[in-house]
Design a protein around this motif. Structure first.
Motif, PDB file in Angstrom:
ATOM      1  N   GLY A 181      -7.799  83.369 -28.730  1.00  0.00           N
ATOM      2  CA  GLY A 181      -6.444  83.783 -29.093  1.00  0.00           C
ATOM      3  C   GLY A 181      -6.001  83.223 -30.427  1.00  0.00           C
ATOM      4  N   ASP A 226      -4.826  85.567 -33.480  1.00  0.00           N
ATOM      5  CA  ASP A 226      -3.508  85.398 -34.104  1.00  0.00           C
ATOM      6  C   ASP A 226      -3.639  85.122 -35.600  1.00  0.00           C
ATOM      7  OD1 ASP A 226      -2.376  85.765 -31.618  1.00  0.00           O
ATOM      8  OD2 ASP A 226      -2.096  83.629 -31.210  1.00  0.00           O
ATOM      9  N   GLN A 264      -2.998  96.411 -30.297  1.00  0.00           N
ATOM     10  CA  GLN A 264      -2.460  96.995 -29.071  1.00  0.00           C
ATOM     11  C   GLN A 264      -3.551  97.130 -28.014  1.00  0.00           C
ATOM     12  OE1 GLN A 264      -1.353 101.146 -29.361  1.00  0.00           O
ATOM     13  NE2 GLN A 264       0.213 100.945 -27.792  1.00  0.00           N
ATOM     14  N   TYR A 279      -6.334  95.386 -27.894  1.00  0.00           N
ATOM     15  CA  TYR A 279      -6.727  94.032 -27.494  1.00  0.00           C
ATOM     16  C   TYR A 279      -5.763  93.489 -26.444  1.00  0.00           C
ATOM     17  CZ  TYR A 279      -7.188  88.951 -27.719  1.00  0.00           C
ATOM     18  OH  TYR A 279      -7.326  87.629 -27.385  1.00  0.00           O
ATOM     19  N   ASN A 280      -4.471  93.634 -26.696  1.00  0.00           N
ATOM     20  CA  ASN A 280      -3.471  93.130 -25.751  1.00  0.00           C
ATOM     21  C   ASN A 280      -3.571  93.815 -24.398  1.00  0.00           C
ATOM     22  OD1 ASN A 280      -2.367  91.305 -27.579  1.00  0.00           O
ATOM     23  ND2 ASN A 280      -0.853  92.750 -28.350  1.00  0.00           N
ATOM     24  N   LYS A 281      -3.946  95.071 -24.407  1.00  0.00           N
ATOM     25  CA  LYS A 281      -4.009  95.836 -23.168  1.00  0.00           C
ATOM     26  C   LYS A 281      -5.265  95.529 -22.366  1.00  0.00           C
ATOM     27  CE  LYS A 281      -3.821 100.593 -21.400  1.00  0.00           C
ATOM     28  NZ  LYS A 281      -3.672 102.029 -21.778  1.00  0.00           N
ATOM     29  N   ARG A 322      -6.819  90.689 -23.778  1.00  0.00           N
ATOM     30  CA  ARG A 322      -6.039  89.459 -23.879  1.00  0.00           C
ATOM     31  C   ARG A 322      -6.111  88.617 -22.612  1.00  0.00           C
ATOM     32  NH1 ARG A 322      -1.800  88.091 -27.362  1.00  0.00           N
ATOM     33  NH2 ARG A 322      -0.601  86.295 -26.623  1.00  0.00           N
ATOM     34  N   SER A 323      -5.893  89.201 -21.464  1.00  0.00           N
ATOM     35  CA  SER A 323      -5.869  88.434 -20.213  1.00  0.00           C
ATOM     36  C   SER A 323      -7.243  87.885 -19.860  1.00  0.00           C
ATOM     37  CB  SER A 323      -5.357  89.314 -19.064  1.00  0.00           C
ATOM     38  OG  SER A 323      -6.223  90.423 -18.858  1.00  0.00           O
ATOM     39  N   HIS A 340      -8.253  85.562 -24.138  1.00  0.00           N
ATOM     40  CA  HIS A 340      -7.344  84.973 -25.135  1.00  0.00           C
ATOM     41  C   HIS A 340      -7.290  83.451 -25.059  1.00  0.00           C
ATOM     42  CE1 HIS A 340      -4.174  85.727 -28.121  1.00  0.00           C
ATOM     43  NE2 HIS A 340      -3.511  84.711 -27.601  1.00  0.00           N
TER      44      HIS A 340
END
Length: 272
Positions: free
Chosen positions: A87, A91, A109, A111-113, A116-117, A120
């Protein structure tokens, strides 16, 4: 649990201990790799790298030791480096990309979807081929191969940027060069044929847009001619008596294509 004995490998300072757990792929005792180093006061220390079942090998432990010793000699904060997460790399990369005016919203977007979980919060020093493979296999249930490749390419770029900014001094675990992990591959070759109903709708739509484009598409469907071959056709290439079309194929070779009378008549209808 592991046995207390450190077993030397052929690489300097690299050892392994046999685990009481079995490697699920081989059914033999798993191996836990370590390397040994001495601090500034000549005190020896052991550092655990990872398990054989996680994709680690003596070569990767050797590279980890070299990276560690290089950082140690440079006076870098190795404790802080060990805490640097995926993460943190993402960033850092996103901040830089936005400052450079690069388009980053779409990959971020995604990556976050999807990622990330799963990755990250994991320190880069703990990202293993087994973790990456597990994520890839999970994503294969919801994403196309090309999209999965884009996800891992984004991670690789983020880590490479962290290395360039001297925020991370190890090797890039998402790079195939690190060993034990291969970037996803994509076969972009796809073969699918029109259904008769699709042909009907295609030709009807082309007829509305351009009768000439309609005729070229129909000729291609009927004879298998490529667009470049159709573009080069001249009136003298048409032999109406034999029902054939002379074409210049790829490589300059002259070939003969048989065509139905309606295709011949259609071509002869063009004056030029």
């Amino acid at each position: 649990m592991s046995s207390g004995k450190y077993i030397k490998t052929k690489f300097e300072g690299v050892f392994y201990r046999e685990s009481q757990k079995l490697d699920p792929r081989t059914g033999t005792k798993d191996r836990i790799y370590y390397f040994w180093y001495a601090d500034a006061e000549s005190r020896g220390h052991w550092k655990s790298i990872g398990r054989h079942s996680q994709g680690y090998r003596p070569q990767t432990a050797r590279q980890a030791r070299m990276d560690f010793l290089s950082a140690l000699s440079g006076g870098r904060n190795l404790i802080e480096m060990d805490r640097f997460t995926m993460g943190d790399a993402v960033d850092l990369y996103v901040e830089w990309a936005r400052g450079e005016g690069k388009s980053i919203d779409r990959p971020l977007q995604q990556y976050n979807k999807h990622m990330r979980s799963r990755i990250h919060a994991i320190p880069l020093s703990s990202v293993t081929p087994a973790i990456l493979t597990s994520i890839r296999n999970t994503l294969s249930n919801v994403l196309a191969p090309q999209s999965i490749l884009h996800q891992f390419s984004f991670l690789r770029r983020a880590i490479n940027h962290a290395i360039a900014r001297k925020k991370w001094f190890g090797s890039n675990p998402v790079s195939s060069k690190a060993g034990g992990w291969k970037m996803p591959t994509v076969d972009n070759g796809r073969v699918r044929f029109f259904t008769p109903e699709e042909v009907k709708y295609l030709l009807a739509d082309l007829q509305k847009r351009s009768p000439q484009l309609h005729d070229m598409a129909l000729l291609s469907l009927k004879t298998g001619l490529r667009a470049t071959e159709i573009f080069k056709l001249k009136r003298q290439d048409i032999d109406p008596h034999a029902g054939i079309i002379h074409i210049t194929a790829k490589g300059g070779e002259r070939q003969v294509i048989h065509a139905s009378s309606d295709m011949i008549d259609m071509l002869l209808g063009y004056c030029r």
